[in-house]
Design a protein around this motif. Structure first.
Motif, short mmCIF file in Angstrom:
data_model
loop_
_atom_site.label_atom_id
_atom_site.label_comp_id
_atom_site.label_asym_id
_atom_site.label_seq_id
_atom_site.Cartn_x
_atom_site.Cartn_y
_atom_site.Cartn_z
N ALA B 101 -29.47 -18.49 -21.18
CA ALA B 101 -30.58 -17.60 -20.79
C ALA B 101 -30.31 -17.00 -19.41
CB ALA B 101 -31.90 -18.37 -20.79
N ARG B 102 -29.73 -17.78 -18.50
CA ARG B 102 -29.42 -17.28 -17.17
C ARG B 102 -28.34 -16.20 -17.22
NH1 ARG B 102 -32.14 -16.83 -12.69
NH2 ARG B 102 -34.02 -17.82 -13.44
N PHE B 103 -27.37 -16.38 -18.13
CA PHE B 103 -26.32 -15.39 -18.31
C PHE B 103 -26.95 -14.05 -18.69
CE2 PHE B 103 -22.33 -13.50 -19.40
CZ PHE B 103 -22.54 -12.80 -20.58
N PHE B 104 -27.89 -14.10 -19.66
CA PHE B 104 -28.52 -12.86 -20.11
C PHE B 104 -29.52 -12.32 -19.09
CE2 PHE B 104 -26.59 -11.97 -24.03
CZ PHE B 104 -26.27 -13.16 -24.63
N TYR B 105 -30.09 -13.21 -18.28
CA TYR B 105 -30.96 -12.76 -17.17
C TYR B 105 -30.12 -11.88 -16.26
CZ TYR B 105 -34.00 -13.12 -13.01
OH TYR B 105 -34.80 -12.85 -11.92
N PHE B 106 -28.92 -12.36 -15.93
CA PHE B 106 -28.03 -11.62 -15.04
C PHE B 106 -27.57 -10.30 -15.67
CE2 PHE B 106 -25.14 -11.12 -11.56
CZ PHE B 106 -24.01 -10.52 -12.08
N LYS B 107 -27.17 -10.37 -16.94
CA LYS B 107 -26.70 -9.16 -17.62
C LYS B 107 -27.83 -8.12 -17.71
CE LYS B 107 -23.16 -8.69 -19.68
NZ LYS B 107 -21.92 -8.03 -19.22
N GLY B 108 -29.03 -8.57 -18.04
CA GLY B 108 -30.18 -7.69 -18.15
C GLY B 108 -30.51 -7.01 -16.83
N TYR B 109 -30.54 -7.81 -15.75
CA TYR B 109 -30.84 -7.28 -14.42
C TYR B 109 -29.76 -6.28 -14.01
CZ TYR B 109 -33.96 -8.19 -10.37
OH TYR B 109 -34.93 -8.14 -9.40
N SER B 110 -28.52 -6.58 -14.37
CA SER B 110 -27.38 -5.74 -13.96
C SER B 110 -27.38 -4.36 -14.59
CB SER B 110 -26.05 -6.43 -14.29
OG SER B 110 -25.94 -7.64 -13.60
N THR B 111 -28.22 -4.15 -15.61
CA THR B 111 -28.29 -2.80 -16.20
C THR B 111 -28.94 -1.84 -15.20
OG1 THR B 111 -30.48 -3.24 -17.12
CG2 THR B 111 -28.60 -3.71 -18.55
N GLY B 112 -29.63 -2.40 -14.17
CA GLY B 112 -30.29 -1.54 -13.20
C GLY B 112 -31.78 -1.44 -13.49
N ASP B 113 -32.20 -1.96 -14.64
CA ASP B 113 -33.61 -1.99 -15.01
C ASP B 113 -34.10 -3.44 -14.90
OD1 ASP B 113 -35.47 -1.24 -18.11
OD2 ASP B 113 -36.10 -1.97 -16.14
N PRO B 114 -34.86 -3.76 -13.82
CA PRO B 114 -35.28 -5.15 -13.60
C PRO B 114 -35.99 -5.79 -14.79
CG PRO B 114 -35.70 -3.84 -11.64
CD PRO B 114 -35.29 -2.88 -12.71
N THR B 115 -36.74 -5.02 -15.56
CA THR B 115 -37.49 -5.63 -16.66
C THR B 115 -36.58 -6.22 -17.72
OG1 THR B 115 -37.63 -3.53 -17.86
CG2 THR B 115 -39.44 -4.05 -16.34
N LYS B 116 -35.37 -5.69 -17.83
CA LYS B 116 -34.44 -6.19 -18.85
C LYS B 116 -33.95 -7.61 -18.57
CE LYS B 116 -32.78 -2.30 -21.44
NZ LYS B 116 -33.79 -1.32 -21.03
N ARG B 117 -34.21 -8.12 -17.35
CA ARG B 117 -33.75 -9.48 -17.06
C ARG B 117 -34.50 -10.51 -17.90
NH1 ARG B 117 -37.89 -8.50 -13.56
NH2 ARG B 117 -38.90 -10.19 -12.36
N PHE B 118 -35.68 -10.12 -18.38
CA PHE B 118 -36.50 -11.09 -19.11
C PHE B 118 -36.32 -11.06 -20.62
CE2 PHE B 118 -38.30 -13.22 -15.83
CZ PHE B 118 -39.23 -12.56 -15.04
N THR B 119 -35.60 -10.03 -21.14
CA THR B 119 -35.47 -9.89 -22.59
C THR B 119 -35.05 -11.22 -23.23
OG1 THR B 119 -34.67 -7.66 -22.13
CG2 THR B 119 -34.50 -8.43 -24.41
N ILE B 120 -33.96 -11.80 -22.75
CA ILE B 120 -33.56 -13.13 -23.20
C ILE B 120 -33.73 -14.12 -22.04
CG2 ILE B 120 -31.64 -14.52 -24.11
CD1 ILE B 120 -30.52 -12.02 -25.38
N GLY B 121 -33.67 -13.62 -20.83
CA GLY B 121 -33.73 -14.46 -19.63
C GLY B 121 -34.99 -15.30 -19.53
N LYS B 122 -36.08 -14.85 -20.19
CA LYS B 122 -37.33 -15.59 -20.07
C LYS B 122 -37.22 -17.00 -20.65
CE LYS B 122 -38.88 -13.48 -24.38
NZ LYS B 122 -39.21 -12.15 -24.87
N TYR B 123 -36.26 -17.21 -21.58
CA TYR B 123 -36.13 -18.54 -22.18
C TYR B 123 -35.62 -19.58 -21.17
CZ TYR B 123 -37.09 -16.07 -26.44
OH TYR B 123 -37.71 -15.31 -27.39
#
Lengths: 145, 145, 145
Positions: B101-123
């Motif tokens: 989940a932390r890996f995807f939190y980082f990948k999501g945030y790295s898109t430049g859109d902060p909200t994407k950090r939670f897509t999988i990162g919330k788990y």
């Protein structure tokens, strides 16, 4: 490997106090989240700048109140985990003092006046010192026993 | 010191998962290093400013993706170390969930859109909650057993 | 819960080295406090900006020297705590190497030239790698023994 160290049953208090501290940490993070909404500091901005935000100092005080706790957290955890093996009741008690002092550190900083973080917050350092003494005691007694 | 707690052999999984998390952490730090080169943010600058760098927000998103993980890391380690004494397989599994989940939190945030950090990162928060329950269970059982 | 792991008496060295690291950490924090006075960077400001402070880069170098150590601290503590159960003398020694390298990392960064942090500071990564190997060894031996 001649030595032996078994966890005393009172170590349970150490574990419980540590989890309670996690709740305090999440509460502080939630306060920072509320401050972001109130003072309009959006992700990924960590610290507001006065040039862009008239409430910059106020928000940064809330942010630092939490961040400073995060900086001390690894030491607090490590000292509780190790010092608590030999002095579980003392460490659990110091852990409660530390947590309460950290709460007031955060509240004091959040007033916007950085000096207020130490009014009660300074006792967190006394508690940390106590935990360091407990951990040294644990270490020394492992060697000489 | 009447109690006793011995490490179960499955605790080995806890230790291994924790070292794997360290590799994830180093990987994230390397991504931040690459972003520094790509967006021209030089040491000791931690967060870029829009006034000085047109890619400031994008870089700061990558930086925060890593930094937020660092902020949670002490709690994750402490809960794994303690909760894993009583529930080694559950904690090791939660540790894997947390790491992914932390890996995807980082990948999501790295898109430049902060909200994407939670897509999988919330788990990662669910996993953290599970680890807190395991640690409370460890603590309580030390006291009542 | 078929397995057993008892703390060897040399684990006392691990605990003592960890407390010594805490002293190093407090020393670095004090250096940052002195730098705040010297370069006039007031709370709650974490990183100075060149627009507002001609010594911004110099202060930020001192701040980052400490902050980077804080970012690595949880991993260092966790690896010492776990790896030290099986390899207490090796880990305690690596912990001393790590601490010394971190001291020079801070001193190098504080010169104002970020590259100088690695002159001796780079050995902290070798020490960290050694601690990771010790912890993997601990974990694997728990499972196969």
């Amino acid at each position: 490997m001649a030595g032996v160290e078994l966890l005393p049953k009172e170590y349970g208090y150490v574990a419980i106090v540590l989890v309670l501290y996690c709740f305090l940490n999440f509460w502080m993070a939630a306060q920072v989240g509320s401050a972001r909404k109130r003072y309009k500091v959006f992700y990924p901005t960590m610290y507001a700048t006065e040039a862009e935000n008239k409430d910059a100092k106020l928000f940064n005080c809330v942010q630092r109140g939490h961040q400073n706790s995060l900086e001390m957290m690894p030491m607090f955890f490590m000292l509780m985990i190790l010092g608590g093996i030999r002095h579980p009741l003392i460490c659990a008690s110091l852990g409660v003092v530390y947590s309460v002092a950290r709460f007031f550190y955060f509240k004091g900083y959040s007033t916007g006046d950085p000096t207020k973080r130490f009014t009660i917050g300074k006792y967190s350092f006394l508690a940390m010192l106590g935990l360091m003494i407990c951990t040294i005691s644990f270490g020394v007694n492992m060697l000489i026993a």
